[in-house]
Scaffold this motif. Structure first.
Motif, PDB file in Angstrom:
ATOM      1  N   ALA A  60     -41.232  53.723  72.724  1.00  0.00           N
ATOM      2  CA  ALA A  60     -41.550  54.019  74.121  1.00  0.00           C
ATOM      3  C   ALA A  60     -42.628  53.074  74.651  1.00  0.00           C
ATOM      4  N   ALA A  61     -43.602  52.711  73.806  1.00  0.00           N
ATOM      5  CA  ALA A  61     -44.637  51.774  74.242  1.00  0.00           C
ATOM      6  C   ALA A  61     -44.038  50.391  74.501  1.00  0.00           C
ATOM      7  N   SER A  62     -43.090  49.991  73.668  1.00  0.00           N
ATOM      8  CA  SER A  62     -42.424  48.703  73.878  1.00  0.00           C
ATOM      9  C   SER A  62     -41.613  48.715  75.176  1.00  0.00           C
TER      10      SER A  62
ATOM     11  N   ASP B 278     -44.464  59.022  77.951  1.00  0.00           N
ATOM     12  CA  ASP B 278     -43.588  59.446  76.865  1.00  0.00           C
ATOM     13  C   ASP B 278     -44.119  58.958  75.515  1.00  0.00           C
ATOM     14  N   SER B 279     -44.671  57.750  75.503  1.00  0.00           N
ATOM     15  CA  SER B 279     -45.275  57.219  74.276  1.00  0.00           C
ATOM     16  C   SER B 279     -46.452  58.076  73.830  1.00  0.00           C
ATOM     17  N   SER B 280     -47.277  58.491  74.766  1.00  0.00           N
ATOM     18  CA  SER B 280     -48.429  59.341  74.419  1.00  0.00           C
ATOM     19  C   SER B 280     -47.988  60.704  73.901  1.00  0.00           C
ATOM     20  N   SER B 281     -46.986  61.288  74.527  1.00  0.00           N
ATOM     21  CA  SER B 281     -46.539  62.611  74.076  1.00  0.00           C
ATOM     22  C   SER B 281     -45.852  62.522  72.710  1.00  0.00           C
TER      23      SER B 281
ATOM     24  N   ALA C 200     -42.443  56.264  65.092  1.00  0.00           N
ATOM     25  CA  ALA C 200     -41.408  55.301  65.482  1.00  0.00           C
ATOM     26  C   ALA C 200     -41.068  55.445  66.968  1.00  0.00           C
ATOM     27  N   GLY C 201     -40.992  56.679  67.454  1.00  0.00           N
ATOM     28  CA  GLY C 201     -40.724  56.910  68.873  1.00  0.00           C
ATOM     29  C   GLY C 201     -41.869  56.429  69.750  1.00  0.00           C
ATOM     30  N   THR C 202     -43.103  56.528  69.232  1.00  0.00           N
ATOM     31  CA  THR C 202     -44.263  56.037  69.971  1.00  0.00           C
ATOM     32  C   THR C 202     -44.168  54.537  70.183  1.00  0.00           C
TER      33      THR C 202
END
Length: 126
Positions: free
Chosen positions: A88-90, A72-75, A83-85
């Motif tokens: 999701a990575a966190s 999800d972070s990659s997409s 901010a969403g990246t």
């Protein structure tokens, strides 16, 4: 009979009238300089490797959730949602660390139980 040009033919050779407030020597169209803006975005760590390691070695449910958040972070990065990246990575990192800790605790508890309870409950014939 003499042919005279009509009003449209005579005005076609003339230039456009000057814009309001400008002398006749200047054009009413001002060309703006072209500027190129290059945006450099660095891809954040999405912790996919850690999530796969946790899935294969430690705790399957936590690792799968970590993989989902990592993808999800990659997409989100591909869509331009910075901010969403990061969010999701966190989440992927937190789920992977939780799975790693649970897996290590489970392995330690299993080793302790095997060394104390399970090894003494079976009779030894040797």
């Amino acid at each position: 009979m003499e042919k005279r040009p009509n009003a449209l033919q005579t005005n076609a050779n003339l230039t456009a009238p000057p814009a309001y407030g400008q002398p006749a020597a200047y054009s009413s169209y001002n060309m703006q300089p072209v500027t190129n803006v290059t945006v450099v975005r660095t891809k954040t760590n999405n912790f996919l490797g850690m999530a796969i390691f946790v899935t294969l070695c430690c705790c399957l449910p936590f690792g799968i959730v970590g993989i989902v958040y990592s993808v999800d972070s990659s997409s989100r990065f591909d869509r331009g949602d910075d901010a969403g990246t990061l969010s999701a990575a966190s989440s992927a990192k937190n789920w992977s660390i939780a799975g790693l800790v649970c897996g290590i605790v489970f392995i330690i508890v299993y080793i302790i139980l095997y060394a104390t309870v399970l090894s003494t409950s079976y009779p030894s014939y040797y």
